[in-house]
Design a protein around this motif. Structure first.
Motif, short mmCIF file in Angstrom:
data_model
loop_
_atom_site.label_atom_id
_atom_site.label_comp_id
_atom_site.label_asym_id
_atom_site.label_seq_id
_atom_site.Cartn_x
_atom_site.Cartn_y
_atom_site.Cartn_z
N VAL A 163 -3.92 5.42 10.64
CA VAL A 163 -3.18 5.60 9.40
C VAL A 163 -4.11 5.19 8.26
N ARG A 164 -4.13 6.02 7.21
CA ARG A 164 -4.94 5.72 6.03
C ARG A 164 -4.00 5.21 4.95
N LEU A 165 -4.31 4.02 4.42
CA LEU A 165 -3.47 3.38 3.42
C LEU A 165 -4.24 3.18 2.12
N ALA A 170 0.84 -1.20 0.00
CA ALA A 170 0.00 0.00 0.00
C ALA A 170 0.87 1.24 0.00
N ARG A 171 0.22 2.38 -0.12
CA ARG A 171 0.90 3.67 -0.03
C ARG A 171 0.24 4.47 1.09
N VAL A 172 1.04 5.09 1.94
CA VAL A 172 0.52 5.85 3.07
C VAL A 172 -0.12 7.13 2.55
N VAL A 173 -1.39 7.34 2.91
CA VAL A 173 -2.12 8.54 2.51
C VAL A 173 -1.97 9.60 3.60
N SER A 174 -2.26 9.23 4.85
CA SER A 174 -2.15 10.19 5.95
C SER A 174 -2.06 9.47 7.27
N VAL A 175 -1.57 10.18 8.27
CA VAL A 175 -1.53 9.70 9.65
C VAL A 175 -2.32 10.72 10.45
#
Length: 113
Positions: free
Chosen positions: A50-52, A33-38
């Motif tokens: 954490v949004r992935l 996945a790619r980290v969108v936001s924390v």
């Protein structure tokens, strides 16, 4: 958590009996996945999330999911936009991050690890 394998054997008197084999450790399954936001929940609990953005599989489009982070140390060195491999479990009614590590970028039309 391991998987327990049961097998059934026949006893001398013709009856069946179940035997438990040694537990087989289950290998963790990582998702890319790619980290969108924390984000920190502004409520009284102050939970960390954490949004992935998960990579598509089986013709499904990209999807973004939110995971609770119980141990803030898991996110050490992980920044927004980073490619990661992670595992998660359902704990206390929420998707919860159990492990995360930096991964190489998954390039379009190339096989990903």
């Amino acid at each position: 958590m391991g998987v327990v394998v049961l097998w059934v054997g026949m006893e001398a008197g013709g009856g069946a009996r179940a035997f438990a084999a040694d537990p087989v450790p289950a290998e963790p399954v990582y998702t890319l996945a790619r980290v969108v936001s924390v984000d920190r929940d502004g409520g009284s609990g102050g939970k960390l999330y954490v949004r992935l953005r998960l990579l598509p599989r089986a013709k499904l489009p990209f999807t973004t999911q939110t995971f609770r982070v119980v141990d803030q140390a898991l996110l050490a060195g992980v920044s927004e936009g980073a490619w990661v491999r992670f595992t998660a479990r359902r704990l206390e009614g929420e998707n919860t991050l159990t492990a995360i590590q930096i991964a190489e970028e998954c390039k379009r039309f190339q096989p990903c690890q």
